[in-house]
Design a protein around this motif. Structure first.
Motif, short mmCIF file in Angstrom:
data_model
loop_
_atom_site.label_atom_id
_atom_site.label_comp_id
_atom_site.label_asym_id
_atom_site.label_seq_id
_atom_site.Cartn_x
_atom_site.Cartn_y
_atom_site.Cartn_z
N PRO A 224 0.82 -1.20 0.00
CA PRO A 224 0.00 0.00 0.00
C PRO A 224 0.86 1.25 0.00
O PRO A 224 1.91 1.29 0.62
CB PRO A 224 -0.80 -0.12 1.31
CG PRO A 224 -0.01 -1.05 2.16
CD PRO A 224 0.67 -1.99 1.23
N PHE B 140 -1.89 1.88 6.73
CA PHE B 140 -3.33 1.69 6.90
C PHE B 140 -3.91 2.59 8.00
O PHE B 140 -5.12 2.65 8.16
CB PHE B 140 -3.64 0.23 7.24
CG PHE B 140 -3.26 -0.74 6.16
CD1 PHE B 140 -4.13 -1.02 5.12
CD2 PHE B 140 -2.02 -1.35 6.16
CE1 PHE B 140 -3.79 -1.91 4.11
CE2 PHE B 140 -1.66 -2.24 5.16
CZ PHE B 140 -2.55 -2.52 4.13
N GLY C 259 -3.21 -6.25 7.14
CA GLY C 259 -3.12 -4.80 7.10
C GLY C 259 -4.43 -4.14 7.48
O GLY C 259 -5.48 -4.51 6.94
N GLY C 260 -4.39 -3.21 8.43
CA GLY C 260 -5.59 -2.47 8.81
C GLY C 260 -6.35 -3.04 9.98
O GLY C 260 -7.35 -2.45 10.41
N GLN D 69 -9.28 4.75 15.09
CA GLN D 69 -9.04 4.54 13.65
C GLN D 69 -10.16 5.19 12.85
O GLN D 69 -9.90 5.84 11.82
CB GLN D 69 -8.95 3.05 13.34
CG GLN D 69 -8.86 2.71 11.87
CD GLN D 69 -7.49 3.00 11.25
OE1 GLN D 69 -6.65 3.66 11.85
NE2 GLN D 69 -7.27 2.51 10.03
#
Length: 250
Positions: free
Chosen positions: A30, A97, A138-139, A149
């Protein structure tokens, strides 16, 4: 002459392979992003709850700290007569992320503490309270970091916070991980000790028939997108609601 042509051809092929490999790597990685995290603050809340038919009142304080490269969230909740009923902490870094938890710990009333560990090198999530293991793609967020978040997404990419928008996130508990979807609802005005606040309500989507914990969050854009109210509702109707009483920058 032929050797020269062969060498040139080999060089071209090698360059093509390197370029293709680099493109594939870039496609899988990313892009680096700049995130606009809420500023560090100590947030105080009033607690209103119903547990097993008994009404409870109390207070909570959240210490949110970030230096734009790392973050930590420490929560302490107290109920009248019972004292401290919850201690929770999430800490980690910031990656492509957003928030990237490393550890998430919870200590509930009369129960042993539990920890979820995000091993970034091994790309796995493990638990002290179970033998489960989940891959890090990821994330992923824990139940403490997910609120922040969402606030970070709202501040960094406002187009994702339009009414009706859906935000999918993998959320890690103390024993396992689940795919959650949050829906951005219409703006709501709520009453708090700091006055009436215009907020954006975000709710976890629960499918009909599912017996899952519901989470509603009211973010206050005028107050750095801090969570002005958070309500957790269990399938049996028990709930805990915390409403902001004070926010102090640190």
């Amino acid at each position: 002459m032929k050797r020269t042509l062969y060498r040139n051809l080999e060089s071209m092929l090698l360059a093509t392979v390197i370029a293709t490999s680099a493109s594939a790597t870039l496609a899988q990685t990313p892009a680096k992003r700049s995130f606009n995290l809420p500023p560090s603050a100590d947030l105080n809340y009033a607690i209103n709850a119903n547990q097993r038919g008994l009404p409870l009142n109390g207070t909570a304080i959240i210490h949110w700290k970030t230096d734009k490269a790392t973050y930590s969230i420490t929560t302490e909740t107290r109920a009248m007569l019972l004292g401290k009923i919850l201690e929770a902490k999430s800490e980690g870094t910031i990656d492509a992320f957003g928030l990237a938890p490393l550890t998430s710990t919870e200590k509930r009333y009369r129960k042993d503490p539990t920890t979820a560990t995000f091993n970034r090198d091994a790309k796995t999530i493990s638990f002290s309270a179970s033998d489960a293991s989940y891959p890090i793609k990821g994330g992923e967020q824990d139940r403490n970091s997910v609120v922040w978040q969402l606030a970070t997404i709202a501040r960094s990419t406002p187009n994702k916070f339009k009414t009706g928008a859906s935000i999918p996130l993998t959320v890690v508990g103390q024993k396992d991980a689940d795919a959650w979807v949050f829906k951005v609802n219409k703006a709501e005005k709520i009453k708090t000790a700091t006055g009436d606040l215009n907020t954006i309500k975000v709710s976890r989507v629960i499918k009909d028939g599912d017996k899952d914990q519901k989470l509603d969050i009211w973010f206050a854009p005028s107050m750095e997108w801090y969570p002005a109210r958070v309500r957790i509702t269990e399938p049996d109707g028990d709930f805990i609601e915390q409403t902001l009483t004070k926010a102090d920058p640190v």
